[in-house]
Design an enzyme around this catalytic site. Structure first.
Site, PDB file in Angstrom:
ATOM      1  N   CYS A   1      10.220  -8.906 -16.675  1.00 60.37           N
ATOM      2  CA  CYS A   1      11.395  -9.775 -16.819  1.00 60.37           C
ATOM      3  C   CYS A   1      11.997  -9.664 -18.214  1.00 60.37           C
ATOM      4  O   CYS A   1      13.221  -9.551 -18.365  1.00 60.37           O
ATOM      5  CB  CYS A   1      10.991 -11.216 -16.525  1.00 60.37           C
ATOM      6  SG  CYS A   1       9.449 -11.721 -17.318  1.00 60.37           S
TER       7      CYS A   1
ATOM      8  N   HIS B   1      12.321 -17.803 -20.097  1.00 60.76           N
ATOM      9  CA  HIS B   1      12.102 -17.325 -21.467  1.00 60.76           C
ATOM     10  C   HIS B   1      13.423 -17.500 -22.218  1.00 60.76           C
ATOM     11  O   HIS B   1      14.493 -17.506 -21.599  1.00 60.76           O
ATOM     12  CB  HIS B   1      11.778 -15.831 -21.494  1.00 60.76           C
ATOM     13  CG  HIS B   1      10.588 -15.411 -20.689  1.00 60.76           C
ATOM     14  ND1 HIS B   1       9.324 -15.884 -20.915  1.00 60.76           N
ATOM     15  CD2 HIS B   1      10.471 -14.510 -19.675  1.00 60.76           C
ATOM     16  CE1 HIS B   1       8.483 -15.302 -20.068  1.00 60.76           C
ATOM     17  NE2 HIS B   1       9.151 -14.467 -19.298  1.00 60.76           N
TER      18      HIS B   1
HETATM   19  P1  NAD Z   1       1.964 -14.128  -8.027  1.00 64.20           P
HETATM   20  O1  NAD Z   1       0.558 -14.459  -8.349  1.00 64.20           O
HETATM   21  O2  NAD Z   1       2.962 -15.217  -7.903  1.00 64.20           O
HETATM   22  O3  NAD Z   1       2.013 -13.320  -6.653  1.00 64.20           O
HETATM   23  C1  NAD Z   1       1.143 -12.253  -6.372  1.00 64.20           C
HETATM   24  C2  NAD Z   1       0.766 -12.330  -4.917  1.00 64.20           C
HETATM   25  O4  NAD Z   1      -0.068 -11.210  -4.600  1.00 64.20           O
HETATM   26  C3  NAD Z   1      -0.033 -13.578  -4.574  1.00 64.20           C
HETATM   27  O5  NAD Z   1       0.454 -14.111  -3.367  1.00 64.20           O
HETATM   28  C4  NAD Z   1      -1.462 -13.052  -4.395  1.00 64.20           C
HETATM   29  O6  NAD Z   1      -2.195 -13.818  -3.461  1.00 64.20           O
HETATM   30  C5  NAD Z   1      -1.184 -11.677  -3.841  1.00 64.20           C
HETATM   31  N1  NAD Z   1      -2.287 -10.713  -3.978  1.00 64.20           N
HETATM   32  C6  NAD Z   1      -3.342 -10.753  -4.819  1.00 64.20           C
HETATM   33  N2  NAD Z   1      -4.124  -9.655  -4.605  1.00 64.20           N
HETATM   34  C7  NAD Z   1      -3.532  -8.939  -3.639  1.00 64.20           C
HETATM   35  C8  NAD Z   1      -3.858  -7.725  -2.974  1.00 64.20           C
HETATM   36  N3  NAD Z   1      -4.947  -7.017  -3.303  1.00 64.20           N
HETATM   37  N4  NAD Z   1      -3.029  -7.285  -2.008  1.00 64.20           N
HETATM   38  C9  NAD Z   1      -1.908  -7.975  -1.670  1.00 64.20           C
HETATM   39  N5  NAD Z   1      -1.563  -9.137  -2.262  1.00 64.20           N
HETATM   40  C10 NAD Z   1      -2.356  -9.606  -3.237  1.00 64.20           C
HETATM   41  O7  NAD Z   1       2.420 -13.052  -9.099  1.00 64.20           O
HETATM   42  P2  NAD Z   1       3.899 -12.688  -9.526  1.00 64.20           P
HETATM   43  O8  NAD Z   1       4.332 -13.622 -10.592  1.00 64.20           O
HETATM   44  O9  NAD Z   1       4.738 -12.509  -8.317  1.00 64.20           O
HETATM   45  O10 NAD Z   1       3.670 -11.299 -10.273  1.00 64.20           O
HETATM   46  C11 NAD Z   1       3.564 -10.088  -9.553  1.00 64.20           C
HETATM   47  C12 NAD Z   1       3.881  -8.933 -10.480  1.00 64.20           C
HETATM   48  O11 NAD Z   1       5.206  -9.117 -10.971  1.00 64.20           O
HETATM   49  C13 NAD Z   1       2.987  -8.812 -11.724  1.00 64.20           C
HETATM   50  O12 NAD Z   1       2.903  -7.446 -12.081  1.00 64.20           O
HETATM   51  C14 NAD Z   1       3.785  -9.544 -12.777  1.00 64.20           C
HETATM   52  O13 NAD Z   1       3.461  -9.127 -14.085  1.00 64.20           O
HETATM   53  C15 NAD Z   1       5.187  -9.136 -12.391  1.00 64.20           C
HETATM   54  N6  NAD Z   1       6.238 -10.034 -12.862  1.00 64.20           N
HETATM   55  C16 NAD Z   1       6.085 -11.396 -12.799  1.00 64.20           C
HETATM   56  C17 NAD Z   1       7.078 -12.206 -13.290  1.00 64.20           C
HETATM   57  C18 NAD Z   1       6.940 -13.692 -13.312  1.00 64.20           C
HETATM   58  O14 NAD Z   1       7.397 -14.323 -14.237  1.00 64.20           O
HETATM   59  N7  NAD Z   1       6.341 -14.312 -12.319  1.00 64.20           N
HETATM   60  C19 NAD Z   1       8.246 -11.650 -13.790  1.00 64.20           C
HETATM   61  C20 NAD Z   1       8.426 -10.262 -13.762  1.00 64.20           C
HETATM   62  C21 NAD Z   1       7.397  -9.456 -13.313  1.00 64.20           C
END
Ligand code: NAD
Length: 340
Positions: free
Chosen positions: A141, A221
């Site tokens: 992000c 942020h």
């Molecule tokens: P999150 O925890 O909200 O969602 C991740 C999902 O994946 C959850 O539902 C979890 O249960 C599931 N999961 C866990 N292990 C798994 C597996 N082996 N197979 C399939 N599903 C699985 O996380 P998020 O915030 O959506 O982040 C996901 C990615 O995006 C990360 O790389 C993070 O760094 C990136 N990201 C997050 C944000 C943010 O602010 N939330 C912003 C930009 C990028």
């Protein structure tokens, strides 16, 4: 041709990407995969997304929760034209061999290491680098927010040096275990933070130093940015340049949006799903040019700014459209750009 998209990981990012993909005229959500039954799994089914179990041993848990599965994740990966991996940081790397075994191109998120993939991606900055690639990382992000801002400035004025302080939210609203809850942390305390090098995965030759902080906030942020421009500029010219970018929202003074709280309220009032702000929100009054130095503040809605980027990355890896066509279609279908 309709691009069939599988989404592995249906959390903060995955559920938003699913809805954005569904809104596209040339894409279909083939299914979403989750590790365990919870409210998001139930919502996925209610939304009509075929639900796949991400972990074989947990199939029974879905049955016990009364949730019907369409199958297991490998079936989804095999049938998809592209997989969007939206699993927690580091899990994408573990999943890579599965995508390779099924010869399915994969997108990963910013929590994965840059060296996992062929290309780190931001639609505005390097769309064509991802054309035909098998493994692409949609940058974080914060890196998305900085890249979108810097791309037009580099093109118009050239950039000598970037200095940015990233005041980061402690956690997303649903992350009940994150913090701090009453503190202001230099994070990391060492300088520069990792964010600058991450921007260099998009602009390898850019001179950028970043400092990170963490604060007790969940909404966005906030970046304090100083860009040393390489040629003459003035405040009005920079403002017009930024206003012309579809994924930069220059917040006009008259809206009296004084921070992230009102920004989110504005997005909810405007009918945005989940109150998402897909654009960088740049405070118009903060845009200031002194000599060759540009200063501004921008808010980055961490939960959603990468969503249109994921949609564009799907078109890049499948060769379905070039940057201009893809970003226009994405913006139109999602409703990017506030109608003010
Ligand atoms: P999150 O925890 O909200 O969602 C991740 C999902 O994946 C959850 O539902 C979890 O249960 C599931 N999961 C866990 N292990 C798994 C597996 N082996 N197979 C399939 N599903 C699985 O996380 P998020 O915030 O959506 O982040 C996901 C990615 O995006 C990360 O790389 C993070 O760094 C990136 N990201 C997050 C944000 C943010 O602010 N939330 C912003 C930009 C990028």
């Amino acid at each position: 041709m309709t691009i069939r998209v599988g989404i592995n990981g249906y959390g903060t990012i995955g559920k938003r990407v699913a809805d954005a993909v569904r809104a596209q005229p040339d894409m279909e959500v083939l299914g979403v995969a989750k590790t365990r039954p919870n409210f998001e799994a139930e919502r996925a089914v209610a939304e009509g997304y075929p639900l796949y179990a991400a972990v074989e041993e947990r199939v029974d848990q879905f049955a016990e929760a009364g949730i019907d599965l369409a199958g297991e994740v490998e079936e989804l990966v095999d049938a998809a034209d592209v997989v969007v991996d939206a699993c927690p940081s580091g899990i994408g790397a573990e999943n890579k061999s599965m995508y390779e075994a099924h010869d399915t191109p994969a997108l990963y998120q910013g929590g994965e290491d840059a060296d996992l993939v062929d290309v780190s991606f931001n639609a505005r900055s390097n769309f064509s680098d991802a054309e035909g690639a098998d493994h692409v990382r949609v940058v974080s992000c914060n890196t998305t927010g900085l890249s979108r801002l810097l791309a037009p400035l580099r093109e118009e004025y050239g950039v000598e040096k970037v200095r940015a302080t990233l005041v980061r939210r402690g956690g997303d609203p649903a992350q009940s275990s994150r913090g701090p809850i009453n503190d202001t942390l230099p994070d990391p305390v060492t300088i520069p933070s990792h964010h600058g090098p991450d921007v260099n995965t998009i602009f390898p030759d850019l001179d950028i130093d970043t400092l990170g902080m963490k604060v007790p906030a969940t909404l966005t942020h906030t970046h304090s940015v100083n860009v040393e421009l390489a040629s003459d500029a003035d405040t009005e010219g920079v403002r017009e340049l930024l206003e012309a970018e579809s994924r930069l929202f220059v917040v006009p003074e008259r809206l009296a949006i004084d921070g992230s709280g009102k920004l989110k309220e504005f997005a909810l009032d405007a009918g945005r799903p989940r109150g998402d702000v897909w654009e960088n929100a740049i405070w118009g009054e903060s845009i200031t040019v002194e000599g060759n130095d540009l200063y501004l503040f921008q808010a980055i809605h961490q939960e959603s700014d990468v969503v249109p980027e994921n949609v564009d990355a799907i078109r890049a890896v499948t060769g379905a459209a070039d940057r201009a066509e893809s970003t226009a279609t994405t913006d139109e279908s999602m409703g990017v750009g506030f109608d003010i």
